[in-house]
Design a protein around this motif. Structure first.
Motif, short mmCIF file in Angstrom:
data_model
loop_
_atom_site.label_atom_id
_atom_site.label_comp_id
_atom_site.label_asym_id
_atom_site.label_seq_id
_atom_site.Cartn_x
_atom_site.Cartn_y
_atom_site.Cartn_z
N VAL A 1 0.83 -1.20 0.00
CA VAL A 1 0.00 0.00 0.00
C VAL A 1 0.87 1.25 0.00
N VAL A 2 1.90 1.28 0.84
CA VAL A 2 2.80 2.43 0.87
C VAL A 2 3.53 2.57 -0.46
N GLY A 3 4.03 1.46 -0.99
CA GLY A 3 4.72 1.52 -2.27
C GLY A 3 3.82 1.99 -3.40
N SER A 4 2.56 1.56 -3.39
CA SER A 4 1.61 1.99 -4.42
C SER A 4 1.36 3.49 -4.34
N LEU A 5 1.23 4.00 -3.11
CA LEU A 5 1.01 5.45 -2.95
C LEU A 5 2.24 6.23 -3.38
N VAL A 6 3.44 5.74 -3.06
CA VAL A 6 4.66 6.41 -3.49
C VAL A 6 4.74 6.42 -5.03
N LEU A 7 4.41 5.30 -5.65
CA LEU A 7 4.40 5.23 -7.11
C LEU A 7 3.41 6.22 -7.69
N PHE A 8 2.23 6.27 -7.12
CA PHE A 8 1.20 7.21 -7.58
C PHE A 8 1.68 8.66 -7.41
N ILE A 9 2.26 8.97 -6.27
CA ILE A 9 2.77 10.32 -6.02
C ILE A 9 3.87 10.66 -7.04
N GLY A 10 4.78 9.72 -7.27
CA GLY A 10 5.84 9.98 -8.24
C GLY A 10 5.31 10.29 -9.62
N ILE A 11 4.27 9.58 -10.05
CA ILE A 11 3.70 9.79 -11.38
C ILE A 11 3.04 11.15 -11.48
N VAL A 12 2.13 11.46 -10.55
CA VAL A 12 1.37 12.70 -10.68
C VAL A 12 2.25 13.92 -10.42
N ARG A 13 3.25 13.79 -9.54
CA ARG A 13 4.14 14.91 -9.32
C ARG A 13 5.05 15.14 -10.53
N TYR A 14 5.46 14.06 -11.19
CA TYR A 14 6.27 14.22 -12.39
C TYR A 14 5.46 14.86 -13.52
N LEU A 15 4.21 14.49 -13.62
CA LEU A 15 3.37 15.13 -14.65
C LEU A 15 3.16 16.61 -14.34
N GLU A 16 3.06 16.94 -13.06
CA GLU A 16 2.88 18.34 -12.68
C GLU A 16 4.14 19.15 -12.98
N ARG A 17 5.28 18.60 -12.61
CA ARG A 17 6.56 19.28 -12.84
C ARG A 17 7.60 18.20 -13.09
N PRO A 18 8.01 18.01 -14.34
CA PRO A 18 8.90 16.88 -14.68
C PRO A 18 10.31 17.05 -14.15
N GLU A 19 10.48 16.74 -12.90
CA GLU A 19 11.78 16.78 -12.26
C GLU A 19 12.32 15.36 -12.11
N ARG A 20 13.62 15.26 -12.24
CA ARG A 20 14.25 13.94 -12.25
C ARG A 20 13.99 13.16 -10.96
N ARG A 21 13.88 13.85 -9.83
CA ARG A 21 13.68 13.15 -8.56
C ARG A 21 12.40 12.32 -8.58
N TRP A 22 11.36 12.82 -9.26
CA TRP A 22 10.11 12.06 -9.32
C TRP A 22 10.22 10.89 -10.29
N LEU A 23 11.01 11.04 -11.33
CA LEU A 23 11.24 9.91 -12.24
C LEU A 23 11.99 8.80 -11.51
#
Length: 854
Positions: free
Chosen positions: A215-237
């Motif tokens: 569950v935690v990993g899924s939420l982190v993955l979801f956060i990484g995707i939507v934050r990267y779409l909002e602002r494509p920074e390498r840390r989210w990739l």
């Protein structure tokens, strides 16, 4: 400026307000707050493009602030203020630490927990090497728990430290979604609060299984995707790559979650720049579905059976040969090739001719709107270094854990292609239906505990679908609704598909409810956040327009007063329901005791309609005097507080008050308190006799024996012998002997000179008397649901009639009483069933053991 350079940062921190509107790590999409009189406005910061921050026209970059002249000091940074938001987050995390870590060792380890704990302990102490086996899912849990044992020692409590830590992290993670395109500040706080009091998520945060990690990993993955779409920074990739690598080392459900997320992103592309492919995609799906359904039957050649149970190399090789040469697989491969070639031909006509030299993605996606999936895909493709780092981080996590720190290189096979490995092992058991649960299992489980996820999450789902329909028809949405539409659609698809997949899957277990609860809870929080933002915005507008608060002194208390009055009415209803539903106990036909309603209670049952009637009158009067909007806010506040109280009640009772008693559908089965108590007594007996843990113990490890959880609980006893269900003679000088009830006949004739004491090993929730008869489940054998005999109808109409008949029981007081007493007090109509064992103690030791006990 190079492609991977970070965008310039302002030279001073933005001011922070009481509401936390200053830019922060969790809210990078905001620029400094601009003040104008008493009014506050917030500008959206556009996402970074190739290391620059691009304005609305995507044409001008913001230059870095000029450096101070030589000899002049740089402007002093403004200290960050402690905001209300920061305090609330600190409170949430503090309460999460308390609720997750408090009293972790009071409940005995469940059967599965004992397996996970024992092999982690063996790995940490060198008693046994850890080798990945898909029966116990991925390797992360065992490495993490081995580390905990090395640091803090081994016990029931420390076994649950790592799940508890991840449970705390889960409460905090919505902080990273507090941007205006996601949950917003109030929605993120609501998400943290709802996760905090979710019974399903709290229970799994105090339970040694893989689900809380997933569950935690899924939420982190979801956060990484939507934050990267909002602002494509390498840390989210890199976050996305690390999350995928972590999830692959934890639980097989990652394949379903990753497929859902990929489907959402592909669907967004099809709705956007790849829309010309929609007819081709639909046709391909229809063709693939037809092939899957009909081709094996037409050719009379079913797909080969997966050899998942300890296959030889020849069996695995034969399976792959049969699979890869099967007409269905060959047809699917051909269909994919045709799709790719046809898609290339269609998209060739839609490329930007001026950008064709930059490649396919650039010529298709260049100029896509900020925050779109197209722009995110294009950025990821251009950031080859970031992609390689993300793949490297994810791959490193996978390799290191599956090889058990490079000590088991075969783990690379069992984690990927082995037919008895991560994926194929569980696909091969789909038809085994572990747990044998009906299709409506989660439909009845979730409403008993997750009130916010069901009611507000369901409302947010309907609202999002309605808004998406309006957007598809070209209707204008509000600024807030438009900005968050993709985010919420992502959650809706996640919620709907994970619910459907888990309801279809052969294995249905209560711990899998967490994967449904998470997206539904985030949807509920998004709705609460939006409503709060709207209320605050209207209040600010009124204050700015009037210069003073528009609500007079007399009216200030009316809206809170209505909410309090509604809560009092609800409290009165529950007190009445408790008294009226208590009834009396009778013994029909001399059998088991049953709770029943008296004639006097039946005559007064209508009292339960009085509090709702009073509430309706109060709402109507407020509507007439204060208007619909203010009345709605008061009613919503009362609803949220009331649901929170009920959910806290359900969680407290299930997890803390009766956590080792399976009176809840969420608990399913549980090791009884007898086990831990008996082991403590044997430890003291051994210390009296040997000065340590050298007591001689014989244990039954035969079929249906008692190996688990006793293998964990007796791990420190060094003088243990094992037998398989029966013994051929007296057990020599054994101090004690432990035998399962089912194998007792093979032991007791040799137990002269021993005294027997019976215990319960584990007990379980009475499924058949509570929920299995709710509806017909034709996928199960007759007798496992409301379908009792094979000659009874079990078609769609029969299923609908069975549901109607079950719901009709709630039209009479007796049915209402049973459901209310079950949900509020877990009053069960039957006793809890259990599986027992017997402890035989040598007669000369009985006085000493009794002295220890009493």
């Amino acid at each position: 400026m190079s492609e991977n350079t970070a965008p310039p940062r302002p030279t001073t921190d933005p001011p922070a307000t009481a509401g936390g509107n200053g830019a922060a790590d969790g809210d990078p999409g905001r620029t400094p707050v601009q003040h104008s009189g008493t009014r506050t406005t917030v500008r959206e910061a556009p996402p970074a493009v190739h290391g620059t921050t691009v304005g609305p026209s995507n044409s001008a970059a913001i230059r870095p602030a000029a450096s101070p002249a030589p000899g002049l000091a740089a402007p002093a940074r403004r200290p960050r203020r402690v905001t209300i938001e920061m305090v609330l987050w600190a409170v949430l995390v503090g309460v999460a630490i308390l609720t997750r870590f408090w009293d972790l060792g009071s409940r005995a380890l469940h059967h599965d927990e004992s397996l996970h704990a024992y092999y982690s302990w063996g790995y940490a102490t060198g008693v046994d090497d850890y080798v990945h086996h898909p029966l116990m899912h991925g390797p992360f849990l065992f490495h993490a728990n081995a580390l905990v044992y090395l640091l803090f020692g081994d016990s029931d409590a420390t076994s649950r430290y790592m799940p508890a830590l991840f449970g705390v992290a889960l409460v905090w993670l919505p902080y990273l979604l507090r941007g205006p395109r996601h949950l917003g500040q109030w929605g993120a706080l609501a998400a943290g609060g709802l996760i905090l009091i979710s019974p399903a998520l709290l229970y799994q945060s105090r339970y040694l299984r893989h689900d809380i990690y997933t569950v935690v990993g899924s939420l982190v993955l979801f956060i990484g995707i939507v934050r990267y779409l909002e602002r494509p920074e390498r840390r989210w990739l890199i976050t996305v790559g690390a999350a995928l690598g972590f999830l692959l080392t934890n639980h097989e459900i990652v394949f379903g979650i990753a497929a859902i997320f990929a489907l959402v992103l592909w669907g967004a592309l099809l709705w956007g720049r790849l829309r010309p492919l929609v007819p081709l995609q639909l046709g391909t799906l229809a063709a693939a579905g037809a092939m899957w359904m009909f081709l094996p039957d037409i050719l009379n050649r079913p797909l080969p059976t997966i050899p998942w149970d300890s296959p030889t190399r020849e069996e695995s090789n034969r399976y792959y040969v049969d699979l890869l040469t099967h007409p269905l697989i060959l047809g699917m491969v051909l269909l994919i090739v045709v799709f790719v070639l046809a898609a290339r031909a269609i998209l060739a006509a839609h490329r930007d001719p001026d950008l064709e030299h930059d490649g396919w993605l650039a010529s298709l996606f260049a100029g896509a709107p900020d925050g779109s999936v197209e722009r995110g895909v294009l950025h990821a493709w251009r950031d080859r270094t970031g992609l390689l780092i993300a793949l490297g981080v994810g791959g490193a996590i996978f390799v290191v854990l599956y090889t058990s720190l490079f000590s088991n290189m075969r783990g690379l096979s069992t984690g990927t292609v082995a037919t008895n490995g991560t994926l194929f092992y569980w696909l091969g058991q789909h038809n085994y239906r572990r747990g044998n649960q009906p299709w409506f299992y989660y439909l009845l489980l979730m409403p008993q505990y997750e009130f916010f996820a069901i009611l507000l999450g369901g409302a947010a789902t309907l609202l999002t679908v309605w808004r998406a329909g309006r957007a598809a028809l070209g209707r204008t949405l509000s600024a807030l609704g438009s900005a968050t539409l993709f985010f919420r659609l992502f959650l809706v698809v996640w919620f709907a598909l994970i619910f459907g997949i888990l309801s279809w899957a052969g294995e249905k277990m209560p711990w899998l409810l967490t994967h449904i609860t998470l997206p539904a809870t985030l949807l509920a929080a998004s709705l609460l956040g939006e409503l709060t933002e709207r209320a605050l915005a209207r209040r600010r507008e009124r204050v700015a327009a009037a210069g003073v608060p528009t609500v007079g002194g007399r009216g200030r208390w009316r809206e809170p007063g209505l909410a309090v009055a509604l809560l009092v009415a609800a409290g009165c209803w529950f007190l009445l329901a408790a008294r009226l539903s208590y009834g009396v106990f009778t013994q029909p036909d001399g059998g088991a005791w049953e709770r029943s309603l008296t004639p006097r209670t039946l005559d007064r049952w209508w009292f339960l309609a009085v509090p709702p009637a009073v509430a309706l009158v109060l709402v109507g009067a407020s509507w007439a005097s204060r208007g619909a909007r203010r009345t709605g806010w008061a009613a919503l506040a009362a609803l949220v507080i009331g649901l929170a109280v009920l959910q806290i009640h359900a969680g407290w009772r299930t997890i803390y008050l009766e956590g080792d008693i399976p009176k809840d559908m969420l608990i399913y089965t549980q090791t009884s308190p007898d086990v831990a108590r008996m082991v403590r007594e044997l430890g003291l007996l051994s210390a009296e006799l040997t000065g340590g843990k050298e007591l001689t113990i014989w244990e039954d490890h035969g079929n249906e024996g008692i190996a688990w959880p006793l293998q964990w609980y007796l791990r420190d006893f060094t003088n243990r012998d094992f037998f398989s269900g029966s013994i051929s003679g007296p057990p020599g000088d054994a101090a004690v002997l432990l035998v399962a009830d089912r194998n007792k006949g093979g032991v007791e004739r040799h137990m002269d000179g021993y005294t027997a004491q019976h215990y319960i090993l584990r007990w379980w929730f009475p499924e058949y008397e509570i929920y299995r008869n709710f509806a017909i489940a034709p996928e199960l054998d007759p007798g496992a649901s409301a379908w009792k005999r094979s000659d009874e109808p079990h078609d769609v109409l029969a299923i609908a009639r069975s549901i109607r008949d079950s719901l009709a029981t709630q039209l009479d007081p007796e049915g209402q009483q049973r459901v209310y007493r079950l949900l509020m007090y877990r009053d069960l109509p039957t006793s809890i069933d259990g599986y027992g064992y017997t402890l035989y103690v040598r007669n000369d030791l009985v006085p000493l053991l009794n002295g220890i006990r009493y």
